[in-house]
Design an enzyme around this catalytic site. Structure first.
Site, mmCIF file in Angstrom:
data_model
loop_
_atom_site.group_PDB
_atom_site.id
_atom_site.type_symbol
_atom_site.label_atom_id
_atom_site.label_comp_id
_atom_site.label_asym_id
_atom_site.label_seq_id
_atom_site.Cartn_x
_atom_site.Cartn_y
_atom_site.Cartn_z
ATOM 1 N N LYS A 113 -28.561 -11.735 5.502
ATOM 2 C CA LYS A 113 -28.006 -12.651 4.509
ATOM 3 C C LYS A 113 -27.061 -13.569 5.278
ATOM 4 C CE LYS A 113 -26.143 -12.051 -0.133
ATOM 5 N NZ LYS A 113 -25.665 -11.019 -1.089
ATOM 6 N N GLU A 125 -24.711 -15.901 -7.001
ATOM 7 C CA GLU A 125 -25.835 -15.578 -6.120
ATOM 8 C C GLU A 125 -27.130 -15.484 -6.919
ATOM 9 O OE1 GLU A 125 -24.506 -12.744 -2.631
ATOM 10 O OE2 GLU A 125 -23.793 -11.981 -4.551
#
Length: 126
Positions: free
Chosen positions: A100, A23
Protein backbone atom coordinates in the site's frame (compact mmCIF):
# COMPACT_ATOMS: atom_id res chain seq x y z
CA UNK A 1 8.96 -27.13 -1.06
CA UNK A 2 9.68 -27.11 -4.77
CA UNK A 3 12.76 -25.27 -5.95
CA UNK A 4 10.83 -24.07 -9.00
CA UNK A 5 8.67 -20.98 -8.93
CA UNK A 6 6.77 -18.60 -11.16
CA UNK A 7 6.99 -14.94 -10.13
CA UNK A 8 4.52 -12.18 -10.96
CA UNK A 9 6.22 -9.05 -9.68
CA UNK A 10 4.85 -5.57 -9.01
CA UNK A 11 1.38 -5.87 -10.49
CA UNK A 12 -0.32 -2.49 -9.96
CA UNK A 13 -4.06 -2.06 -9.44
CA UNK A 14 -6.49 0.51 -8.11
CA UNK A 15 -8.67 -0.72 -5.26
CA UNK A 16 -10.86 0.33 -2.36
CA UNK A 17 -9.32 -1.42 0.63
CA UNK A 18 -8.83 0.06 4.07
CA UNK A 19 -10.51 0.76 7.37
CA UNK A 20 -11.11 4.47 6.82
CA UNK A 21 -14.17 5.77 4.96
CA UNK A 22 -12.01 7.87 2.62
CA UNK A 23 -10.05 4.79 1.54
CA UNK A 24 -13.27 2.97 0.74
CA UNK A 25 -14.67 5.95 -1.15
CA UNK A 26 -11.64 7.35 -2.99
CA UNK A 27 -9.58 4.19 -3.38
CA UNK A 28 -5.84 4.03 -3.95
CA UNK A 29 -3.06 2.16 -5.69
CA UNK A 30 -2.03 -1.31 -4.55
CA UNK A 31 0.97 -3.36 -5.67
CA UNK A 32 0.93 -7.15 -5.58
CA UNK A 33 3.64 -9.78 -5.99
CA UNK A 34 3.07 -13.51 -6.02
CA UNK A 35 5.52 -16.39 -6.02
CA UNK A 36 3.98 -19.69 -7.10
CA UNK A 37 5.99 -22.76 -6.06
CA UNK A 38 5.40 -25.85 -8.17
CA UNK A 39 7.26 -28.44 -10.18
CA UNK A 40 8.04 -26.89 -13.57
CA UNK A 41 10.16 -29.75 -14.88
CA UNK A 42 7.56 -31.24 -17.28
CA UNK A 43 6.49 -27.80 -18.50
CA UNK A 44 10.09 -27.02 -19.38
CA UNK A 45 10.85 -30.39 -20.96
CA UNK A 46 7.69 -30.45 -23.07
CA UNK A 47 7.28 -26.71 -23.64
CA UNK A 48 3.66 -27.23 -22.61
CA UNK A 49 1.38 -24.61 -21.04
CA UNK A 50 -0.88 -27.36 -19.67
CA UNK A 51 1.98 -28.53 -17.42
CA UNK A 52 2.37 -25.17 -15.69
CA UNK A 53 0.26 -22.28 -14.44
CA UNK A 54 -1.01 -19.78 -16.97
CA UNK A 55 0.24 -16.53 -15.46
CA UNK A 56 -2.13 -14.48 -17.62
CA UNK A 57 -5.02 -16.21 -15.83
CA UNK A 58 -3.39 -15.56 -12.45
CA UNK A 59 -2.93 -11.88 -13.32
CA UNK A 60 -6.55 -11.55 -14.43
CA UNK A 61 -7.81 -13.21 -11.25
CA UNK A 62 -5.72 -10.95 -9.00
CA UNK A 63 -6.74 -7.84 -10.95
CA UNK A 64 -10.41 -8.70 -10.58
CA UNK A 65 -10.05 -9.45 -6.87
CA UNK A 66 -8.15 -6.23 -6.09
CA UNK A 67 -10.32 -3.98 -8.23
CA UNK A 68 -13.79 -5.47 -7.62
CA UNK A 69 -13.72 -6.60 -3.96
CA UNK A 70 -13.20 -4.51 -0.85
CA UNK A 71 -11.22 -5.59 2.21
CA UNK A 72 -10.59 -3.68 5.42
CA UNK A 73 -7.04 -5.05 5.65
CA UNK A 74 -4.37 -5.88 3.11
CA UNK A 75 -3.95 -9.06 5.18
CA UNK A 76 -7.47 -10.09 4.14
CA UNK A 77 -6.73 -9.37 0.49
CA UNK A 78 -3.49 -11.37 0.64
CA UNK A 79 -5.24 -14.33 2.31
CA UNK A 80 -7.96 -14.38 -0.35
CA UNK A 81 -5.38 -14.33 -3.14
CA UNK A 82 -3.40 -17.17 -1.54
CA UNK A 83 -6.37 -19.37 -0.68
CA UNK A 84 -7.99 -19.05 -4.09
CA UNK A 85 -4.80 -19.70 -6.07
CA UNK A 86 -3.89 -22.69 -3.88
CA UNK A 87 -7.34 -24.15 -4.53
CA UNK A 88 -7.29 -23.43 -8.27
CA UNK A 89 -3.83 -24.70 -9.20
CA UNK A 90 -1.50 -27.55 -8.35
CA UNK A 91 0.77 -25.39 -6.20
CA UNK A 92 2.94 -26.59 -3.37
CA UNK A 93 3.32 -23.16 -1.81
CA UNK A 94 2.55 -19.51 -2.47
CA UNK A 95 3.99 -16.22 -1.28
CA UNK A 96 1.80 -13.14 -1.61
CA UNK A 97 2.96 -9.58 -1.00
CA UNK A 98 0.53 -6.67 -1.01
CA UNK A 99 1.94 -3.14 -0.81
CA UNK A 100 0.00 0.00 0.00
CA UNK A 101 2.19 2.87 -1.27
CA UNK A 102 0.15 5.71 0.21
CA UNK A 103 -1.40 4.62 3.51
CA UNK A 104 -3.16 7.39 5.44
CA UNK A 105 -0.68 7.69 8.31
CA UNK A 106 0.41 11.32 8.01
CA UNK A 107 4.08 10.59 7.35
CA UNK A 108 6.54 9.75 4.62
CA UNK A 109 7.45 6.19 3.70
CA UNK A 110 7.91 4.07 0.61
CA UNK A 111 4.98 1.78 1.45
CA UNK A 112 3.40 -0.46 4.04
CA UNK A 113 3.12 -4.11 3.12
CA UNK A 114 2.09 -7.55 4.20
CA UNK A 115 3.75 -10.78 3.07
CA UNK A 116 2.21 -14.16 3.68
CA UNK A 117 3.42 -17.67 2.85
CA UNK A 118 0.93 -20.52 2.62
CA UNK A 119 1.41 -24.17 1.76
CA UNK A 120 -1.03 -26.47 0.03
CA UNK A 121 -2.65 -28.92 2.43
CA UNK A 122 -1.03 -32.34 2.36
CA UNK A 123 -3.25 -35.16 1.21
CA UNK A 124 -3.21 -38.16 3.53
CA UNK A 125 -1.97 -41.21 1.71
CA UNK A 126 -2.97 -44.69 2.88
Amino acid sequence: MAADKLVLQNMVFYGYHGVFAAEKELGQRFEVDVELYLDLHQAGLNDDLEATVNYAEVYTFIKKLVEERAFNLVEGLAEEIAATLLAAYNLQEIVVRVRKPQPPVGGLMDYFAVEIRRRAPKVNQL
